[in-house]
Design an enzyme around this catalytic site. Sequence first.
Site, PDB file in Angstrom:
ATOM      1  N   ARG A   1      38.491  12.512  52.917  1.00 23.75           N
ATOM      2  CA  ARG A   1      38.601  11.386  51.977  1.00 23.75           C
ATOM      3  C   ARG A   1      37.413  10.462  52.216  1.00 23.75           C
ATOM      4  O   ARG A   1      36.658  10.651  53.155  1.00 23.75           O
ATOM      5  CB  ARG A   1      39.972  10.673  52.048  1.00 23.75           C
ATOM      6  CG  ARG A   1      40.702  10.664  53.334  1.00 23.75           C
ATOM      7  CD  ARG A   1      40.101   9.828  54.411  1.00 23.75           C
ATOM      8  NE  ARG A   1      39.701   8.527  53.939  1.00 23.75           N
ATOM      9  CZ  ARG A   1      38.799   7.772  54.520  1.00 23.75           C
ATOM     10  NH1 ARG A   1      38.171   8.178  55.611  1.00 23.75           N
ATOM     11  NH2 ARG A   1      38.471   6.600  54.038  1.00 23.75           N
ATOM     12  N   GLY A   2      37.292   9.468  51.317  1.00 20.00           N
ATOM     13  CA  GLY A   2      36.097   8.628  51.345  1.00 20.00           C
ATOM     14  C   GLY A   2      35.133   9.172  50.304  1.00 20.00           C
ATOM     15  O   GLY A   2      34.871  10.385  50.272  1.00 20.00           O
ATOM     16  N   ALA A   3      34.625   8.270  49.474  1.00 21.07           N
ATOM     17  CA  ALA A   3      33.863   8.722  48.298  1.00 21.07           C
ATOM     18  C   ALA A   3      32.674   9.654  48.632  1.00 21.07           C
ATOM     19  O   ALA A   3      32.574  10.756  48.066  1.00 21.07           O
ATOM     20  CB  ALA A   3      33.408   7.505  47.493  1.00 21.07           C
TER      21      ALA A   3
ATOM     22  N   ARG B   1      40.356  14.333  42.473  1.00 23.50           N
ATOM     23  CA  ARG B   1      40.644  12.887  42.592  1.00 23.50           C
ATOM     24  C   ARG B   1      39.839  12.164  41.503  1.00 23.50           C
ATOM     25  O   ARG B   1      38.669  12.482  41.302  1.00 23.50           O
ATOM     26  CB  ARG B   1      40.279  12.329  43.984  1.00 23.50           C
ATOM     27  CG  ARG B   1      41.223  12.828  45.075  1.00 23.50           C
ATOM     28  CD  ARG B   1      41.057  12.054  46.367  1.00 23.50           C
ATOM     29  NE  ARG B   1      41.755  10.774  46.337  1.00 23.50           N
ATOM     30  CZ  ARG B   1      41.673   9.894  47.339  1.00 23.50           C
ATOM     31  NH1 ARG B   1      40.925  10.137  48.401  1.00 23.50           N
ATOM     32  NH2 ARG B   1      42.335   8.748  47.272  1.00 23.50           N
TER      33      ARG B   1
ATOM     34  N   GLN C   1      44.301   4.068  56.701  1.00 23.55           N
ATOM     35  CA  GLN C   1      42.936   4.497  57.067  1.00 23.55           C
ATOM     36  C   GLN C   1      42.311   3.555  58.091  1.00 23.55           C
ATOM     37  O   GLN C   1      41.484   3.975  58.901  1.00 23.55           O
ATOM     38  CB  GLN C   1      42.037   4.549  55.819  1.00 23.55           C
ATOM     39  CG  GLN C   1      42.337   5.665  54.846  1.00 23.55           C
ATOM     40  CD  GLN C   1      43.288   5.231  53.762  1.00 23.55           C
ATOM     41  OE1 GLN C   1      44.139   4.370  53.959  1.00 23.55           O
ATOM     42  NE2 GLN C   1      43.177   5.841  52.596  1.00 23.55           N
TER      43      GLN C   1
ATOM     44  N   ASP D   1      34.424   3.024  45.673  1.00 26.61           N
ATOM     45  CA  ASP D   1      34.573   4.353  45.063  1.00 26.61           C
ATOM     46  C   ASP D   1      33.835   4.453  43.738  1.00 26.61           C
ATOM     47  O   ASP D   1      33.491   5.541  43.294  1.00 26.61           O
ATOM     48  CB  ASP D   1      36.044   4.704  44.882  1.00 26.61           C
ATOM     49  CG  ASP D   1      36.623   5.155  46.202  1.00 26.61           C
ATOM     50  OD1 ASP D   1      36.789   4.301  47.091  1.00 26.61           O
ATOM     51  OD2 ASP D   1      36.822   6.371  46.374  1.00 26.61           O
TER      52      ASP D   1
ATOM     53  N   ASN E   1      37.733  -0.066  44.796  1.00 31.31           N
ATOM     54  CA  ASN E   1      37.828   0.337  46.207  1.00 31.31           C
ATOM     55  C   ASN E   1      39.299   0.364  46.600  1.00 31.31           C
ATOM     56  O   ASN E   1      40.182  -0.003  45.805  1.00 31.31           O
ATOM     57  CB  ASN E   1      37.017  -0.614  47.098  1.00 31.31           C
ATOM     58  CG  ASN E   1      36.878  -0.076  48.521  1.00 31.31           C
ATOM     59  OD1 ASN E   1      36.514   1.091  48.708  1.00 31.31           O
ATOM     60  ND2 ASN E   1      37.188  -0.874  49.515  1.00 31.31           N
TER      61      ASN E   1
HETATM   62  O1  MRU Z   1      41.673   6.988  49.456  1.00 35.34           O
HETATM   63  P1  MRU Z   1      40.454   7.049  50.303  1.00 35.34           P
HETATM   64  O2  MRU Z   1      40.742   7.022  51.766  1.00 35.34           O
HETATM   65  O3  MRU Z   1      39.538   8.178  49.901  1.00 35.34           O
HETATM   66  O4  MRU Z   1      39.688   5.690  49.965  1.00 35.34           O
HETATM   67  C1  MRU Z   1      38.471   5.429  50.606  1.00 35.34           C
HETATM   68  C2  MRU Z   1      37.907   4.115  50.228  1.00 35.34           C
HETATM   69  O5  MRU Z   1      38.453   3.367  49.452  1.00 35.34           O
HETATM   70  C3  MRU Z   1      36.553   3.790  50.797  1.00 35.34           C
HETATM   71  O6  MRU Z   1      36.403   2.402  50.951  1.00 35.34           O
HETATM   72  C4  MRU Z   1      35.455   4.297  49.827  1.00 35.34           C
HETATM   73  O7  MRU Z   1      35.702   5.610  49.426  1.00 35.34           O
HETATM   74  C5  MRU Z   1      34.116   4.226  50.457  1.00 35.34           C
HETATM   75  S1  MRU Z   1      33.932   5.342  51.820  1.00 35.34           S
HETATM   76  C6  MRU Z   1      32.342   5.172  52.386  1.00 35.34           C
END
Ligand code: MRU
Length: 355
Positions: free
Chosen positions: A47-49, A90, A197, A238, A248
């Site tokens: 996970r994470g963009a 996603r 997270q 995101d 985000n």
């Molecule tokens: O649902 P997630 O854990 O994928 O969400 C992640 C976030 O919201 C992060 O802040 C975003 O993706 C940036 S990660 C460098």
Amino acid sequence: MNSYRSIEWKKDRLVLLDQRRLPAEIIYIELRRYEDVAEAIKSMVVRGAPAIGATAAYGLVLATHQMDSEDISIVRSELEKAADLLRSSRPTAVNLFWAIDRVMRKSADPLIKSVDSLQEVVFNEATAIALEDVETNRQIGLNALDLIPEKVIFIHHCNTGALATVDHGTALGIIRTAYEHRRDVFVYVDETRPRLQGARLTSWELKQLGIKHKVIVDGASGFIMANEKVDLVTVGCDRVAKNGDTANKIGTYNLAIVARAHEVPFYVAAPTSTIDLSIFSGNLIKIEERSSQEITHIQGQQITPDNIEVTNPAFDITPAEYITGIITEMGIAYPPYEESLNKMVDLAEKKRINK
Ligand code: MRU
């Protein structure tokens, strides 16, 4: 250098650190099929963009090998199928679409006549995306350094570190770079309900880096800001719309409002791959709604009464007016964002072309 990698390509397979199990267990899973890659993104193994963008790109590499055929039209059609499936994994993080489009554009070259060359082109582009991500994140960290006092207290939301990227991280990368440059760093880590997270992943990363921190519940940030001098809020994103509105992790908008009320600067760390100039404002960004179980249960244990209704948006939109600046690898964008973000994206494109 971390002792862990969120994503790694090994010979013929994609290896992902299963982030659902952290910090209790360090388990890597090996994927050889793009269908499993899509599922891993959906279920948040990764996970994470930026991390899901790079993962999807490697999913396309797997797709070019799955058909075991020498007929390029068969392999191309499987690649299209894989791109569609991965796009549906996603909806909010634009890096996912950006990375898939980037690989698909390269693979569409009519001069590619054999399956071997198609496989090579797709692999090279996926690898470039992964390598560039690390370089981008380090540069974001360096670009933020001038904003950071010698002794600094941050509040950070969600996880934006090495786990959320290919390495180093974006908003957490800023904190890490500051620490590497001998700033006296302290971080309040929002736990980040419902997937935790912050509590599970950010504190795991900070602990290994030796960076002082305390985990707080999401609702504590107002109290902390009212009673202590917080210097900076840093968050990831995101998707950033053309006008600077930013999607985000859910809770970011609340944090931005609290930061404004206490006059604490609120910065978004954004690789230019997260800026979506095709979307004018935040209300046009699709927000992922995740399963109600994420809220009604904690570690398999139901915490709510039976049959209650839940809404579980995974992200929110912080209006641009609450954002002090957006830190990209090309520099810091300040309001008016329509102008400054356009300039950052333009510079990044020029840099890529000149490489
Ligand atoms: O649902 P997630 O854990 O994928 O969400 C992640 C976030 O919201 C992060 O802040 C975003 O993706 C940036 S990660 C460098």
